[in-house]
Design a protein around this motif. Structure first.
Motif, PDB file in Angstrom:
ATOM      1  N   VAL A  18       0.872  -1.179   0.000  1.00 46.45           N
ATOM      2  CA  VAL A  18       0.000   0.000   0.000  1.00 46.45           C
ATOM      3  C   VAL A  18       0.906   1.225   0.000  1.00 46.45           C
ATOM      4  CG1 VAL A  18      -1.764   1.283   1.260  1.00 46.45           C
ATOM      5  CG2 VAL A  18      -1.855  -1.229   1.185  1.00 46.45           C
ATOM      6  N   ILE A  19       0.822   2.022  -1.053  1.00 43.56           N
ATOM      7  CA  ILE A  19       1.769   3.115  -1.277  1.00 43.56           C
ATOM      8  C   ILE A  19       1.089   4.463  -1.067  1.00 43.56           C
ATOM      9  CG2 ILE A  19       3.308   4.207  -2.962  1.00 43.56           C
ATOM     10  CD1 ILE A  19       3.511   1.418  -4.319  1.00 43.56           C
ATOM     11  N   ILE A  20       1.602   5.244  -0.120  1.00 47.59           N
ATOM     12  CA  ILE A  20       1.106   6.600   0.103  1.00 47.59           C
ATOM     13  C   ILE A  20       1.821   7.513  -0.887  1.00 47.59           C
ATOM     14  CG2 ILE A  20       0.790   8.477   1.746  1.00 47.59           C
ATOM     15  CD1 ILE A  20       1.085   6.437   4.006  1.00 47.59           C
ATOM     16  N   ASP A  83       2.999  -8.846  -4.508  1.00 46.61           N
ATOM     17  CA  ASP A  83       2.145  -9.512  -5.497  1.00 46.61           C
ATOM     18  C   ASP A  83       1.111  -8.548  -6.061  1.00 46.61           C
ATOM     19  OD1 ASP A  83       3.122 -12.287  -5.133  1.00 46.61           O
ATOM     20  OD2 ASP A  83       2.257 -12.071  -3.120  1.00 46.61           O
ATOM     21  N   ALA A  84       0.844  -7.463  -5.345  1.00 48.74           N
ATOM     22  CA  ALA A  84      -0.186  -6.511  -5.738  1.00 48.74           C
ATOM     23  C   ALA A  84       0.099  -5.169  -5.077  1.00 48.74           C
ATOM     24  CB  ALA A  84      -1.560  -7.023  -5.319  1.00 48.74           C
ATOM     25  N   PHE A  85      -0.526  -4.129  -5.620  1.00 49.29           N
ATOM     26  CA  PHE A  85      -0.308  -2.777  -5.110  1.00 49.29           C
ATOM     27  C   PHE A  85      -1.629  -2.053  -4.909  1.00 49.29           C
ATOM     28  CE2 PHE A  85       3.236  -3.855  -7.940  1.00 49.29           C
ATOM     29  CZ  PHE A  85       4.309  -3.730  -7.069  1.00 49.29           C
ATOM     30  N   VAL A  86      -1.654  -1.194  -3.902  1.00 42.73           N
ATOM     31  CA  VAL A  86      -2.742  -0.239  -3.728  1.00 42.73           C
ATOM     32  C   VAL A  86      -2.098   1.136  -3.655  1.00 42.73           C
ATOM     33  CG1 VAL A  86      -4.638   0.583  -2.285  1.00 42.73           C
ATOM     34  CG2 VAL A  86      -4.227  -1.887  -2.523  1.00 42.73           C
ATOM     35  N   ILE A  87      -2.522   2.031  -4.535  1.00 44.02           N
ATOM     36  CA  ILE A  87      -1.993   3.381  -4.567  1.00 44.02           C
ATOM     37  C   ILE A  87      -2.966   4.312  -3.853  1.00 44.02           C
ATOM     38  CG2 ILE A  87      -1.186   5.279  -6.021  1.00 44.02           C
ATOM     39  CD1 ILE A  87       0.468   2.693  -6.316  1.00 44.02           C
ATOM     40  N   VAL A  88      -2.497   4.968  -2.800  1.00 45.81           N
ATOM     41  CA  VAL A  88      -3.303   5.954  -2.078  1.00 45.81           C
ATOM     42  C   VAL A  88      -2.892   7.318  -2.617  1.00 45.81           C
ATOM     43  CG1 VAL A  88      -3.895   6.925   0.175  1.00 45.81           C
ATOM     44  CG2 VAL A  88      -3.411   4.460  -0.047  1.00 45.81           C
ATOM     45  N   THR A  89      -3.794   7.965  -3.362  1.00 48.88           N
ATOM     46  CA  THR A  89      -3.412   9.187  -4.064  1.00 48.88           C
ATOM     47  C   THR A  89      -4.418  10.307  -3.893  1.00 48.88           C
ATOM     48  OG1 THR A  89      -2.804  10.128  -6.232  1.00 48.88           O
ATOM     49  CG2 THR A  89      -4.496   8.398  -6.226  1.00 48.88           C
ATOM     50  N   PRO A  90      -3.922  11.522  -3.716  1.00 52.88           N
ATOM     51  CA  PRO A  90      -4.804  12.689  -3.769  1.00 52.88           C
ATOM     52  C   PRO A  90      -4.986  13.128  -5.215  1.00 52.88           C
ATOM     53  CG  PRO A  90      -2.599  13.412  -3.312  1.00 52.88           C
ATOM     54  CD  PRO A  90      -2.545  11.901  -3.414  1.00 52.88           C
ATOM     55  N   GLU A  91      -5.791  14.150  -5.387  1.00 55.69           N
ATOM     56  CA  GLU A  91      -5.888  14.821  -6.679  1.00 55.69           C
ATOM     57  C   GLU A  91      -5.392  16.242  -6.487  1.00 55.69           C
ATOM     58  OE1 GLU A  91      -9.448  16.520  -9.379  1.00 55.69           O
ATOM     59  OE2 GLU A  91      -9.537  14.356  -9.013  1.00 55.69           O
ATOM     60  N   TYR A  92      -4.309  16.573  -7.196  1.00 56.25           N
ATOM     61  CA  TYR A  92      -3.763  17.927  -7.155  1.00 56.25           C
ATOM     62  C   TYR A  92      -3.935  18.546  -8.544  1.00 56.25           C
ATOM     63  CZ  TYR A  92      -1.196  16.494  -2.891  1.00 56.25           C
ATOM     64  OH  TYR A  92      -0.844  16.046  -1.638  1.00 56.25           O
ATOM     65  N   ALA A 113       3.110  -7.127 -14.794  1.00 58.59           N
ATOM     66  CA  ALA A 113       2.232  -8.290 -14.627  1.00 58.59           C
ATOM     67  C   ALA A 113       1.719  -8.440 -13.202  1.00 58.59           C
ATOM     68  CB  ALA A 113       2.924  -9.564 -15.098  1.00 58.59           C
ATOM     69  N   LYS A 114       1.489  -7.300 -12.562  1.00 59.96           N
ATOM     70  CA  LYS A 114       0.915  -7.291 -11.211  1.00 59.96           C
ATOM     71  C   LYS A 114      -0.277  -6.332 -11.191  1.00 59.96           C
ATOM     72  CE  LYS A 114       5.376  -8.173  -8.952  1.00 59.96           C
ATOM     73  NZ  LYS A 114       6.364  -7.645  -7.991  1.00 59.96           N
ATOM     74  N   PRO A 115      -1.266  -6.597 -10.339  1.00 58.94           N
ATOM     75  CA  PRO A 115      -2.444  -5.734 -10.302  1.00 58.94           C
ATOM     76  C   PRO A 115      -2.254  -4.523  -9.393  1.00 58.94           C
ATOM     77  CG  PRO A 115      -2.766  -7.590  -8.842  1.00 58.94           C
ATOM     78  CD  PRO A 115      -1.415  -7.792  -9.498  1.00 58.94           C
ATOM     79  N   VAL A 116      -2.912  -3.433  -9.783  1.00 57.44           N
ATOM     80  CA  VAL A 116      -2.856  -2.184  -9.035  1.00 57.44           C
ATOM     81  C   VAL A 116      -4.280  -1.695  -8.788  1.00 57.44           C
ATOM     82  CG1 VAL A 116      -2.017   0.197  -9.014  1.00 57.44           C
ATOM     83  CG2 VAL A 116      -0.688  -1.572 -10.184  1.00 57.44           C
ATOM     84  N   ALA A 117      -4.611  -1.437  -7.538  1.00 60.07           N
ATOM     85  CA  ALA A 117      -5.891  -0.826  -7.169  1.00 60.07           C
ATOM     86  C   ALA A 117      -5.628   0.571  -6.624  1.00 60.07           C
ATOM     87  CB  ALA A 117      -6.617  -1.691  -6.135  1.00 60.07           C
TER      88      ALA A 117
END
Length: 197
Positions: A18-20, A83-92, A113-117
């Protein structure tokens, strides 16, 4: 006849990073990520790695040489293990943070070849425009973005910065269920047919 669900392949928990994405002081992303990782920890099908780009001093200049800076090597190991990623993103300004684009651009094989949410946040737009742009970027590094994510209106958060909108926990569950399906499918596929782009 047995009605038990047959399982095939690797059923070990998926390692999700989970990436901030924001590195601004006073950012809402820390609280949003705290809420979301709480959703992840309720499950037994994930192993969590929280990556805060504010704590990962990636250079903003990509060198012409083959020398890889140590911060890049360190983060590379964590992303490669996921194995997978979650991107925590604002809108600027109708887009996503430069810090996030820099982090994406430093890596390639780690995403492939990995999923991103996505978990996005902003005012009334809920960060949806940043996600639409990120989908275009991640396809270029051969990642697979999932359909269902979580979009948060920052006018609907509590004193801790956690979202309060009705159904938000259900949205997180749906996103994590979908990510788990793709995470397993792609992990098994990579094991049988190593991905080369």
């Amino acid at each position: 006849m047995s009605t038990a669900r047959e399982t095939t392949g690797d059923e070990t928990p998926l390692r999700v990073a989970v990436i901030i994405g924001s590195v601004r002081e006073g950012r809402a992303g820390t609280a949003i990520a705290e809420w979301f990782t709480g959703q992840v920890r309720r499950r037994d099908d994930y192993e969590l790695d929280l990556v805060d780009l504010a704590e990962e001093p990636l250079p903003v200049v990509l060198p012409d040489s083959d020398t890889v800076p140590e911060p890049v090597t360190n983060l590379s190991r964590r992303l490669a293990a996921a194995d997978a990623f979650v991107i925590v993103t604002p809108e600027y300004n109708h887009g996503y943070p430069a810090s996030l684009k820099n982090a994406i651009d430093w890596f390639y094989d780690e995403w492939s070849a990995k999923p991103v949410a996505f978990v996005s946040y902003a005012g009334r737009s809920q960060g949806i425009r940043s996600v639409e742009q990120l989908r275009q970027v991640f396809v270029e590094v051969h990642a697979m973005t999932t359909r269902d994510g979580v979009s948060i209106d920052l006018e609907r958060v509590d004193e801790h910065g956690w979202p309060t909108e009705a159904g938000i926990d259900g949205a997180a569950k749906l996103a994590l269920d979908e990510l788990a399906w793709w995470g397993r499918a792609l992990r098994e596929a990579r094991a049988v047919h190593p991905y080369t782009a």
